[in-house]
Design a protein around this motif. Structure first.
Motif, PDB file in Angstrom:
ATOM      1  N   ASN A 165      -4.906   8.036  12.446  1.00 49.22           N
ATOM      2  CA  ASN A 165      -4.699   9.067  13.401  1.00 49.22           C
ATOM      3  C   ASN A 165      -4.506   8.554  14.644  1.00 49.22           C
ATOM      4  OD1 ASN A 165      -7.339   8.392  14.223  1.00 49.22           O
ATOM      5  ND2 ASN A 165      -8.280  10.109  13.001  1.00 49.22           N
ATOM      6  N   MET A 166      -4.696   9.698  15.607  1.00 48.51           N
ATOM      7  CA  MET A 166      -4.545   9.267  17.156  1.00 48.51           C
ATOM      8  C   MET A 166      -5.698   8.529  17.843  1.00 48.51           C
ATOM      9  SD  MET A 166      -1.909  10.233  18.852  1.00 48.51           S
ATOM     10  CE  MET A 166      -2.134  11.148  20.466  1.00 48.51           C
ATOM     11  N   ARG A 167      -6.926   8.267  16.892  1.00 47.61           N
ATOM     12  CA  ARG A 167      -7.977   7.417  17.518  1.00 47.61           C
ATOM     13  C   ARG A 167      -7.805   6.197  16.693  1.00 47.61           C
ATOM     14  NH1 ARG A 167     -12.824  11.574  16.794  1.00 47.61           N
ATOM     15  NH2 ARG A 167     -12.293  12.920  18.557  1.00 47.61           N
ATOM     16  N   TYR A 168      -6.682   5.841  16.033  1.00 52.80           N
ATOM     17  CA  TYR A 168      -6.605   4.588  15.174  1.00 52.80           C
ATOM     18  C   TYR A 168      -7.535   4.308  14.433  1.00 52.80           C
ATOM     19  CZ  TYR A 168      -4.043   3.706  19.648  1.00 52.80           C
ATOM     20  OH  TYR A 168      -3.260   3.586  20.733  1.00 52.80           O
ATOM     21  N   GLU A 169      -8.072   5.658  13.751  1.00 58.93           N
ATOM     22  CA  GLU A 169      -8.884   5.516  12.511  1.00 58.93           C
ATOM     23  C   GLU A 169      -8.286   5.789  10.967  1.00 58.93           C
ATOM     24  OE1 GLU A 169     -12.487   8.055  14.967  1.00 58.93           O
ATOM     25  OE2 GLU A 169     -10.909   9.015  13.836  1.00 58.93           O
ATOM     26  N   VAL A 170      -8.662   5.076  10.146  1.00 61.21           N
ATOM     27  CA  VAL A 170      -8.146   5.182   8.894  1.00 61.21           C
ATOM     28  C   VAL A 170      -8.366   6.400   8.280  1.00 61.21           C
ATOM     29  CG1 VAL A 170      -7.801   4.257   6.529  1.00 61.21           C
ATOM     30  CG2 VAL A 170      -7.866   2.751   8.772  1.00 61.21           C
ATOM     31  N   GLU A 171      -7.630   7.351   7.926  1.00 57.80           N
ATOM     32  CA  GLU A 171      -8.282   8.760   7.452  1.00 57.80           C
ATOM     33  C   GLU A 171      -8.272   8.700   5.968  1.00 57.80           C
ATOM     34  OE1 GLU A 171      -7.183  12.686   8.830  1.00 57.80           O
ATOM     35  OE2 GLU A 171      -7.948  12.104  10.732  1.00 57.80           O
ATOM     36  N   LYS A 172      -7.196   7.680   5.593  1.00 55.51           N
ATOM     37  CA  LYS A 172      -7.292   7.829   3.851  1.00 55.51           C
ATOM     38  C   LYS A 172      -6.462   6.593   3.795  1.00 55.51           C
ATOM     39  CE  LYS A 172      -4.953  10.477   0.152  1.00 55.51           C
ATOM     40  NZ  LYS A 172      -4.240  11.300  -0.266  1.00 55.51           N
ATOM     41  N   GLU A 173      -6.789   6.001   2.610  1.00 57.90           N
ATOM     42  CA  GLU A 173      -6.429   4.604   2.067  1.00 57.90           C
ATOM     43  C   GLU A 173      -6.348   4.541   0.734  1.00 57.90           C
ATOM     44  OE1 GLU A 173      -9.088   1.449   2.830  1.00 57.90           O
ATOM     45  OE2 GLU A 173      -7.653   0.168   1.559  1.00 57.90           O
ATOM     46  N   GLU A 174      -5.155   3.936   0.230  1.00 56.71           N
ATOM     47  CA  GLU A 174      -5.011   3.775  -1.215  1.00 56.71           C
ATOM     48  C   GLU A 174      -4.398   2.387  -1.372  1.00 56.71           C
ATOM     49  OE1 GLU A 174      -3.430   7.361  -2.814  1.00 56.71           O
ATOM     50  OE2 GLU A 174      -2.703   6.035  -4.500  1.00 56.71           O
ATOM     51  N   ARG A 175      -4.809   1.520  -2.436  1.00 62.15           N
ATOM     52  CA  ARG A 175      -4.582   0.230  -2.777  1.00 62.15           C
ATOM     53  C   ARG A 175      -4.019   0.369  -4.333  1.00 62.15           C
ATOM     54  NH1 ARG A 175      -5.931  -5.116  -1.136  1.00 62.15           N
ATOM     55  NH2 ARG A 175      -5.885  -6.359  -2.786  1.00 62.15           N
ATOM     56  N   ILE A 176      -2.775   0.027  -4.410  1.00 60.42           N
ATOM     57  CA  ILE A 176      -2.055   0.151  -5.839  1.00 60.42           C
ATOM     58  C   ILE A 176      -1.599  -1.125  -6.463  1.00 60.42           C
ATOM     59  CG2 ILE A 176      -0.145   1.441  -7.019  1.00 60.42           C
ATOM     60  CD1 ILE A 176      -0.462   3.554  -4.393  1.00 60.42           C
ATOM     61  N   ARG A 177      -1.921  -1.429  -7.379  1.00 55.42           N
ATOM     62  CA  ARG A 177      -1.454  -2.394  -8.117  1.00 55.42           C
ATOM     63  C   ARG A 177      -0.009  -2.299  -8.546  1.00 55.42           C
ATOM     64  NH1 ARG A 177      -3.546  -7.319  -9.368  1.00 55.42           N
ATOM     65  NH2 ARG A 177      -2.259  -8.316 -10.828  1.00 55.42           N
ATOM     66  N   MET A 178       0.914  -2.950  -7.816  1.00 56.98           N
ATOM     67  CA  MET A 178       2.345  -2.797  -8.074  1.00 56.98           C
ATOM     68  C   MET A 178       3.284  -4.110  -7.718  1.00 56.98           C
ATOM     69  SD  MET A 178       4.370   0.217  -5.912  1.00 56.98           S
ATOM     70  CE  MET A 178       6.171   0.330  -6.279  1.00 56.98           C
ATOM     71  N   LYS A 179       3.928  -4.712  -8.753  1.00 59.89           N
ATOM     72  CA  LYS A 179       4.497  -6.089  -8.487  1.00 59.89           C
ATOM     73  C   LYS A 179       5.980  -5.501  -7.605  1.00 59.89           C
ATOM     74  CE  LYS A 179       4.292  -9.660 -11.605  1.00 59.89           C
ATOM     75  NZ  LYS A 179       3.046 -10.026 -10.953  1.00 59.89           N
ATOM     76  N   PHE A 180       5.966  -6.643  -6.402  1.00 58.85           N
ATOM     77  CA  PHE A 180       7.154  -6.276  -5.582  1.00 58.85           C
ATOM     78  C   PHE A 180       8.510  -6.590  -6.319  1.00 58.85           C
ATOM     79  CE2 PHE A 180      10.446  -8.239  -3.057  1.00 58.85           C
ATOM     80  CZ  PHE A 180      10.727  -7.429  -2.355  1.00 58.85           C
ATOM     81  N   MET A 226       1.158  -1.983   3.588  1.00 60.06           N
ATOM     82  CA  MET A 226       1.098  -3.600   3.360  1.00 60.06           C
ATOM     83  C   MET A 226       1.656  -3.805   1.808  1.00 60.06           C
ATOM     84  SD  MET A 226      -2.442  -5.780   3.632  1.00 60.06           S
ATOM     85  CE  MET A 226      -3.076  -5.999   2.118  1.00 60.06           C
ATOM     86  N   ILE A 227       2.672  -4.482   1.992  1.00 59.80           N
ATOM     87  CA  ILE A 227       3.460  -4.960   0.847  1.00 59.80           C
ATOM     88  C   ILE A 227       3.101  -6.375   0.570  1.00 59.80           C
ATOM     89  CG2 ILE A 227       5.753  -5.424  -0.221  1.00 59.80           C
ATOM     90  CD1 ILE A 227       6.760  -2.878   1.284  1.00 59.80           C
ATOM     91  N   THR A 228       2.527  -6.766  -0.515  1.00 60.89           N
ATOM     92  CA  THR A 228       2.196  -7.972  -1.123  1.00 60.89           C
ATOM     93  C   THR A 228       2.885  -8.177  -2.384  1.00 60.89           C
ATOM     94  OG1 THR A 228       0.274  -7.516  -2.311  1.00 60.89           O
ATOM     95  CG2 THR A 228      -0.034  -7.965   0.011  1.00 60.89           C
ATOM     96  N   ALA A 229       2.638  -9.487  -2.945  1.00 63.07           N
ATOM     97  CA  ALA A 229       3.561  -9.645  -4.120  1.00 63.07           C
ATOM     98  C   ALA A 229       2.965  -8.795  -5.430  1.00 63.07           C
ATOM     99  CB  ALA A 229       3.432 -11.250  -4.738  1.00 63.07           C
ATOM    100  N   ASN A 230       1.759  -8.530  -5.273  1.00 58.56           N
ATOM    101  CA  ASN A 230       1.349  -7.395  -6.561  1.00 58.56           C
ATOM    102  C   ASN A 230       0.568  -6.230  -6.113  1.00 58.56           C
ATOM    103  OD1 ASN A 230       1.686  -9.337  -8.605  1.00 58.56           O
ATOM    104  ND2 ASN A 230       0.162 -10.879  -7.591  1.00 58.56           N
ATOM    105  N   HIS A 231       0.543  -6.211  -4.898  1.00 60.00           N
ATOM    106  CA  HIS A 231      -0.224  -4.709  -4.468  1.00 60.00           C
ATOM    107  C   HIS A 231       0.571  -4.091  -3.327  1.00 60.00           C
ATOM    108  CE1 HIS A 231      -3.485  -6.830  -5.898  1.00 60.00           C
ATOM    109  NE2 HIS A 231      -4.066  -5.849  -6.495  1.00 60.00           N
ATOM    110  N   LEU A 232       0.374  -2.778  -3.459  1.00 62.66           N
ATOM    111  CA  LEU A 232       0.736  -2.032  -2.317  1.00 62.66           C
ATOM    112  C   LEU A 232      -0.383  -1.199  -1.491  1.00 62.66           C
ATOM    113  CD1 LEU A 232       3.212  -0.521  -0.748  1.00 62.66           C
ATOM    114  CD2 LEU A 232       2.870   1.305  -2.311  1.00 62.66           C
ATOM    115  N   VAL A 233      -0.604  -1.459  -0.178  1.00 60.98           N
ATOM    116  CA  VAL A 233      -1.653  -0.580   0.336  1.00 60.98           C
ATOM    117  C   VAL A 233      -1.083   0.436   1.486  1.00 60.98           C
ATOM    118  CG1 VAL A 233      -3.502  -0.732   2.025  1.00 60.98           C
ATOM    119  CG2 VAL A 233      -3.264  -2.548   0.422  1.00 60.98           C
ATOM    120  N   ILE A 234      -1.556   1.720   1.110  1.00 61.68           N
ATOM    121  CA  ILE A 234      -0.991   2.843   1.981  1.00 61.68           C
ATOM    122  C   ILE A 234      -2.196   3.292   2.985  1.00 61.68           C
ATOM    123  CG2 ILE A 234       0.216   4.928   2.163  1.00 61.68           C
ATOM    124  CD1 ILE A 234       0.943   4.752  -0.803  1.00 61.68           C
ATOM    125  N   ALA A 235      -2.219   3.548   4.292  1.00 59.98           N
ATOM    126  CA  ALA A 235      -3.215   3.836   4.976  1.00 59.98           C
ATOM    127  C   ALA A 235      -2.768   4.837   5.890  1.00 59.98           C
ATOM    128  CB  ALA A 235      -3.696   2.724   6.079  1.00 59.98           C
TER     129      ALA A 235
END
Ligand SMILES: [Zn+2]
Length: 367
Positions: free
Chosen positions: A95-110, A83-92
Motif C-alpha cells: 500500500n501507500m505506506r509501503y506496508e505489505v497488506e497481503k502476501e502469498e507464496r506459491i510453489r510453482m516451477k518456472f 518474486m519469481i524464482t525457479a520453484n516459487h512465486l511470491v505475490i505481495a
C-alpha cells in the motif's frame, strides 16, 4: 525550475515526508521541509480533499501544543509485487505506506513457455479478487533472478531460471496492468527504507549470491546493469568451481545453496540443526561464516557504507551476529565495531515488495 514543476516537487516532497514519518502535523512539515505555512496549508488541504492524506486526531507537536495529526491514506493506491524464482512465486500487495497488506507464496516451477506467464497473471487476478481495489492498482513489479535489459525488453541472462536473451513480451502481454521488471537483488534493496540508508550495500544471500548498492538513496545500476555482482568476485583463487565457469567465486562459498545437502534439503532444516550436536553441521556453518566474513570485509573496504544482509540466509543471520561480527573484525582492523552490518527489513518477500515499490515511487513523484 519551472513553476509548475516546482509545485509538483513540493507536493511530492510533502507526501514523502508524511509517508516516512507515519504521523505528522502541518507545523512539523513546515519546519522540517523549510516551507512557508501558506504553502504547506494549500498543499495539505489539497491532499486531504483528494483523499491522499487523512487527518487522524490530535498530535503532540514538538512545541507541546496539540496539533491535528495527519498521515497518508494507505489504501489510496496499491502496487503488486511478484518474486519469481525457479520453484516459487511470491505475490505481495503493497500500500501507500509501503506496508505489505497481503502476501502469498506459491510453489510453482518456472517455465519459459507463454502459458507460465498466463498462469502467473491468473494467480495475481485471483489474489486481488474480491478486494475491490482493481482500479487503485498502479502496476505489477516483477523481480527476476537475472540480468535485465530494459531497452531490449529482455532477460539477458538468468542462471537460476536457465535463460539467455529471453523476451519479456509474454509477461507484458499477460497482464492488464503496467509491468516493470527488476533484478532480484536490486528489488530487495528497494524494499529497505532507502531514505534511512542513503548509501548502503545489499548482500542477497539466496541460492545464488546477488548484490546491489545505493548512493544517495538511489540504486546504482552500473554501465551494463551488472553493478554489485559480488557473487563473482574471487574469494579463493583456484577454489571451488562456480556456475559462471570461474574458480573460487564468492557464490561458491556464500550462496544459500552451499548449506543444503542430502541430509538437509532446505535451508530451514539446516539452520534448525545448528547447535544440536551435529558436528558436521556446526563446522559447515562456522566455515560459511568465515567465508562470508571475508566477503563482507572486502566489500566494506571498497564501499565504507552500511552492509545489509538479506536473502534467505540474511533472514536467519540476526541470531548469529555475534559469531559473524567476531570473524568480520578479525579480517578488518580499520573499523572498531560492526555497527555497519544491518539485518534486512523484509525476510521472505523482500524482492516482491521492492519491485512493487517502483510503481508507488513513480506515482508519488508526479502526485
Ligand atoms: Zn562466478
Amino acid at each position: 525550475m519551472e513553476r509548475a514543476a516546482k509545485k509538483y516537487k513540493t507536493r511530492s516532497n510533502i507526501v514523502n515526508y508524511i509517508i516516512n514519518n507515519k504521523t505528522t502535523s502541518k507545523v512539523e512539515i513546515s519546519k522540517e521541509l523549510n516551507l512557508s505555512m501558506p504553502t504547506v496549508l494549500s498543499n495539505v488541504n489539497g491532499l486531504i480533499e483528494e483523499g491522499i492524506v487523512v487527518e487522524n486526531g490530535e498530535y503532540e507537536s514538538t512545541g507541546g501544543r496539540k496539533a491535528k495529526g495527519m498521515s497518508i491514506n494507505p489504501v489510496y493506491r496499491y502496487a503488486v509485487g511478484l518474486m519469481i524464482t525457479a520453484n516459487h512465486l511470491v505475490i505481495a500487495l503493497v500500500n501507500m505506506r509501503y506496508e505489505v497488506e497481503k502476501e502469498e507464496r506459491i510453489r510453482m516451477k518456472f517455465s519459459p513457455e507463454s502459458s507460465y506467464c498466463m498462469n502467473v497473471a491468473e494467480l495475481v487476478e485471483k489474489f486481488i479478487n474480491g478486494m475491490d481495489i482493481k482500479d487503485r492498482i498502479l502496476g505489477v513489479g516483477i523481480s527476476i533472478p537475472g540480468i535485465i535489459n530494459r531497452e531490449r525488453h529482455m532477460i539477458e541472462k538468468s542462471h537460476a531460471l536457465q535463460l539467455e536473451n529471453y523476451s519479456l513480451s509474454f509477461f507484458e502481454q499477460a497482464f492488464s496492468y503496467p509491468v516493470y521488471f527488476e533484478n532480484d537483488a536490486n528489488a530487495a534493496m528497494n524494499a529497505e527504507n532507502l531514505n534511512k540508508y542513503k548509501n548502503a550495500v545489499y548482500l542477497s544471500l539466496n541460492n545464488t549470491l546477488g548484490g546491489a548498492f545505493c548512493i544517495n538513496g538511489k540504486l546504482f545500476q552500473g554501465q551494463a546493469q551488472k553493478a554489485g555482482e559480488f557473487g563473482h568476485m574471487i574469494l579463493f583463487p583456484g577454489g571451488r568451481r562456480c556456475y559462471c565457469g570461474k574458480e573460487g567465486c564468492a557464490d561458491a562459498y556464500c550462496a544459500a545453496s552451499v548449506l543444503v545437502d542430502d541430509k538437509h534439503e532446505t535451508l530451514e532444516q539446516f539452520m534448525k540443526s545448528i547447535g544440536t550436536g551435529d558436528k558436521l553441521v556446526d563446522d559447515k556453518w562456522d566455515k560459511y561464516l568465515t567465508d562470508l566474513a571475508i566477503l563482507i570485509s572486502n566489500i566494506r573496504m571498497a564501499y565504507d557504507t552500511d552492509i545489509i544482509l538479506g536473502g534467505e540466509v540474511g533472514g536467519y543471520l540476526s541470531e548469529h551476529m555475534m559469531a559473524l561480527g567476531e570473524k568480520v573484525m578479525s579480517y578488518n582492523n580499520f573499523d572498531t565495531d560492526i555497527r555497519y552490518l544491518k539485518n534486512c527489513a523484509n525476510k521472505r518477500e523482500a524482492s516482491a515488495v521492492g519491485a512493487a515499490k517502483y510503481f508507488l515511487y513513480e506515482f508519488i513523484k508526479n502526485i
